[in-house]
Structures are given as structure tokens and as C-alpha cells.
Design a protein around this motif. Structure first.
Motif, PDB file in Angstrom:
ATOM      1  N   CYS A  53       1.053  -1.124   0.187  1.00 29.93           N
ATOM      2  CA  CYS A  53      -0.414  -0.214   0.072  1.00 29.93           C
ATOM      3  C   CYS A  53       0.786   1.261   0.035  1.00 29.93           C
ATOM      4  CB  CYS A  53      -0.474  -0.036   1.257  1.00 29.93           C
ATOM      5  SG  CYS A  53      -2.280  -1.978   1.651  1.00 29.93           S
ATOM      6  N   VAL A  54       0.032   2.073  -0.519  1.00 33.85           N
ATOM      7  CA  VAL A  54       0.830   3.722  -0.683  1.00 33.85           C
ATOM      8  C   VAL A  54       0.228   4.761   0.434  1.00 33.85           C
ATOM      9  CG1 VAL A  54       2.797   2.827  -3.034  1.00 33.85           C
ATOM     10  CG2 VAL A  54      -0.183   4.750  -2.667  1.00 33.85           C
ATOM     11  N   THR A  55       0.647   5.802   0.913  1.00 35.20           N
ATOM     12  CA  THR A  55       0.007   6.787   1.331  1.00 35.20           C
ATOM     13  C   THR A  55      -0.716   7.723  -0.219  1.00 35.20           C
ATOM     14  OG1 THR A  55       1.072   6.607   3.398  1.00 35.20           O
ATOM     15  CG2 THR A  55      -0.495   8.550   3.019  1.00 35.20           C
ATOM     16  N   ALA A  56      -2.097   7.854   0.445  1.00 41.76           N
ATOM     17  CA  ALA A  56      -2.363   8.706  -1.289  1.00 41.76           C
ATOM     18  C   ALA A  56      -2.589   9.960  -0.313  1.00 41.76           C
ATOM     19  CB  ALA A  56      -3.818   8.199  -1.580  1.00 41.76           C
ATOM     20  N   SER A  57      -3.589  10.238   0.691  1.00 44.01           N
ATOM     21  CA  SER A  57      -3.616  11.670   1.011  1.00 44.01           C
ATOM     22  C   SER A  57      -3.273  11.394   2.785  1.00 44.01           C
ATOM     23  CB  SER A  57      -4.291  12.249   1.141  1.00 44.01           C
ATOM     24  OG  SER A  57      -5.272  11.857   1.470  1.00 44.01           O
ATOM     25  N   VAL A  58      -3.233  12.530   3.407  1.00 48.78           N
ATOM     26  CA  VAL A  58      -3.225  12.508   5.322  1.00 48.78           C
ATOM     27  C   VAL A  58      -3.691  13.408   5.832  1.00 48.78           C
ATOM     28  CG1 VAL A  58      -1.751  12.849   7.264  1.00 48.78           C
ATOM     29  CG2 VAL A  58      -1.224  12.051   5.276  1.00 48.78           C
ATOM     30  N   ASP A  59      -5.384  13.784   6.382  1.00 49.73           N
ATOM     31  CA  ASP A  59      -5.826  14.654   6.344  1.00 49.73           C
ATOM     32  C   ASP A  59      -5.644  15.321   7.810  1.00 49.73           C
ATOM     33  OD1 ASP A  59      -7.171  14.274   4.104  1.00 49.73           O
ATOM     34  OD2 ASP A  59      -8.114  12.517   4.534  1.00 49.73           O
ATOM     35  N   THR A  60      -6.124  16.560   7.764  1.00 51.35           N
ATOM     36  CA  THR A  60      -5.744  16.756   9.277  1.00 51.35           C
ATOM     37  C   THR A  60      -5.238  16.092  10.516  1.00 51.35           C
ATOM     38  OG1 THR A  60      -8.076  17.268   9.487  1.00 51.35           O
ATOM     39  CG2 THR A  60      -7.171  17.699  11.057  1.00 51.35           C
ATOM     40  N   VAL A  61      -3.626  17.160  10.601  1.00 57.65           N
ATOM     41  CA  VAL A  61      -3.125  16.213  11.247  1.00 57.65           C
ATOM     42  C   VAL A  61      -2.966  17.689  12.763  1.00 57.65           C
ATOM     43  CG1 VAL A  61      -0.758  15.443  12.200  1.00 57.65           C
ATOM     44  CG2 VAL A  61      -1.473  14.636   9.981  1.00 57.65           C
ATOM     45  N   LYS A 104      -1.370  11.255  27.723  1.00 61.28           N
ATOM     46  CA  LYS A 104      -2.085  12.496  27.022  1.00 61.28           C
ATOM     47  C   LYS A 104      -2.496  11.942  25.449  1.00 61.28           C
ATOM     48  CE  LYS A 104       1.960  14.343  27.393  1.00 61.28           C
ATOM     49  NZ  LYS A 104       3.199  14.997  26.822  1.00 61.28           N
ATOM     50  N   HIS A 105      -3.380  12.681  25.268  1.00 62.54           N
ATOM     51  CA  HIS A 105      -3.896  12.496  24.012  1.00 62.54           C
ATOM     52  C   HIS A 105      -2.941  13.586  23.215  1.00 62.54           C
ATOM     53  CE1 HIS A 105      -7.014  13.353  20.614  1.00 62.54           C
ATOM     54  NE2 HIS A 105      -6.557  12.028  20.144  1.00 62.54           N
ATOM     55  N   CYS A 106      -2.055  12.544  22.201  1.00 60.23           N
ATOM     56  CA  CYS A 106      -1.261  13.617  21.420  1.00 60.23           C
ATOM     57  C   CYS A 106      -1.460  14.224  19.469  1.00 60.23           C
ATOM     58  CB  CYS A 106       0.032  13.304  21.365  1.00 60.23           C
ATOM     59  SG  CYS A 106       0.738  12.697  22.845  1.00 60.23           S
ATOM     60  N   ASN A 107      -1.819  13.080  19.260  1.00 56.58           N
ATOM     61  CA  ASN A 107      -2.872  13.006  17.477  1.00 56.58           C
ATOM     62  C   ASN A 107      -3.698  12.177  17.357  1.00 56.58           C
ATOM     63  OD1 ASN A 107      -2.442  13.521  14.810  1.00 56.58           O
ATOM     64  ND2 ASN A 107      -0.469  13.970  15.472  1.00 56.58           N
ATOM     65  N   SER A 108      -4.750  12.991  16.563  1.00 51.10           N
ATOM     66  CA  SER A 108      -5.329  11.640  15.642  1.00 51.10           C
ATOM     67  C   SER A 108      -5.086  11.895  14.151  1.00 51.10           C
ATOM     68  CB  SER A 108      -6.757  11.607  16.271  1.00 51.10           C
ATOM     69  OG  SER A 108      -6.641  11.071  17.523  1.00 51.10           O
ATOM     70  N   SER A 109      -5.610  10.960  13.570  1.00 46.66           N
ATOM     71  CA  SER A 109      -5.400  11.397  11.922  1.00 46.66           C
ATOM     72  C   SER A 109      -6.364  10.477  10.842  1.00 46.66           C
ATOM     73  CB  SER A 109      -3.671  12.225  11.957  1.00 46.66           C
ATOM     74  OG  SER A 109      -3.727  12.636  10.457  1.00 46.66           O
TER      75      SER A 109
END
Length: 179
Positions: A53-61, A104-109
Motif C-alpha cells: 500500500c502507498v499513502t495517497a493523502s494525510v488529512d488533518t494532523v 496524554k492524547h497527542c494526535n489523531s489523524s
């Protein structure tokens, strides 16, 4: 093609944050966390689709809380949505101070991953089985994200930035037009 449960894509990784992972302010570098997120998105999507698999997009970091040296960072990922050859992988990043136990919650994406064959062509991924209401919620949120992206792309294609109305609307910003 047999459908697969979300559980077939679940991956968890943990890593102790070292001084070599810091930025100039002494916090863990956001780019390092993004690298870990891309790795777990690949692992989750590849595990689910049983293909490369390849990364096509990253949404809201959004970086919600800084991560300190010595904290244990845990990333959790699963496929939340499938299309024909694409998958949306949800990722949650938490850090834990291993001395105090503070978490701590640091990130969701969301990462959109695309399944490929050995020649680089897209391949079909299995349908997704939703087994509980949390998985239904995540699927619906991903479907909403896709709809918002399509609406945004359509707006960008049709919006006339040079119209008198658009140029007049720019006056609300801290800019000076010298056209």
C-alpha cells in the motif's frame, strides 16, 4: 472477495522517545511522529488488504499536546473505511510518562492508503465488516470526510479568484494587493 472485519487491520506500536527525536525546543519533533504515523498506516492497510500500500493523502494532523523525551508513545491504527482500492486508516497517538503514569492524547489523524499490485496498479480491497457501533461511527466519519474533500475539490475548481467580488473579499485580511 471475502469481507474482513476491522479487527483484521488493527495495529499497535509503542516506542520510547529519545533525545535524538527532539526538535530545537527539546520536544519530540512532529516530523518524527508523522513518520511513525505513516509506518503504522502502511502496516494497518497492508495487513488488511494483504498487499503493498502507498499513502495517497494525510488529512488533518493536529498536534494536541507536546511529547517529552522519555515518554512512551503508543500509536493505534485500524482501517475505518474502504473504497474500491483505497482505505482510510484512523490513527490515534498517545504518550505516557512512564514514571508518573500520566497519559496524554497527542494526535489523531486519517491516512488514505491505496492498495497496489507488483506492477504498481491499484487492486481491489476486501469489503469491510462493521461489528459494533464504534466501528459504524468511524466509518460514517470517514465517509463524511470523503464527501467534504469532494465538495472542497469541486469548489476549488470552480471558484474564480480574479473576480471583483473575490478580490473585494480579500480586504478583510492583513494583506496589500499590488496587482
Amino acid at each position: 472477495m471475502d469481507a474482513k472485519k476491522v479487527s483484521a487491520s488493527k495495529i499497535t506500536i509503542s516506542e520510547l522517545m529519545l533525545p535524538s527525536h527532539t526538535n530545537f525546543s527539546g520536544k519530540i519533533h512532529g516530523g518524527y511522529i508523522l513518520m511513525l504515523m505513516d509506518q503504522i498506516a502502511f502496516a494497518s492497510a497492508s495487513k488488511y488488504s494483504a498487499t503493498y500500500c502507498v499513502t495517497a493523502s494525510v488529512d488533518t494532523v493536529d498536534f494536541l499536546n507536546p511529547i517529552e523525551v522519555g515518554e512512551l508513545v503508543t500509536l493505534k491504527a485500524s482501517v475505518n473505511y474502504v473504497g474500491n482500492s483505497s482505505m482510510i486508516v484512523g490513527i490515534r497517538v498517545i504518550s505516557e510518562n512512564i514514571q508518573t503514569g500520566t497519559v496524554k492524547h497527542c494526535n489523531s489523524s486519517y491516512f488514505t492508503m491505496v492498495a497496489k499490485d507488483s506492477t504498481g496498479k491499484n487492486v481491489t480491497v476486501p469489503p469491510l465488516v462493521l461489528s459494533n457501533m464504534d466501528e459504524v461511527r468511524r466509518f460514517c466519519n470517514a465517509a463524511k470526510l470523503i464527501a467534504q474533500k469532494k465538495e472542497h475539490d469541486q469548489h476549488v475548481e470552480t471558484f474564480d479568484y480574479s473576480s471583483p467580488e473575490a478580490l473585494e473579499g480579500l480586504k478583510q485580511y492583513r494583506i496589500k494587493l499590488e496587482l
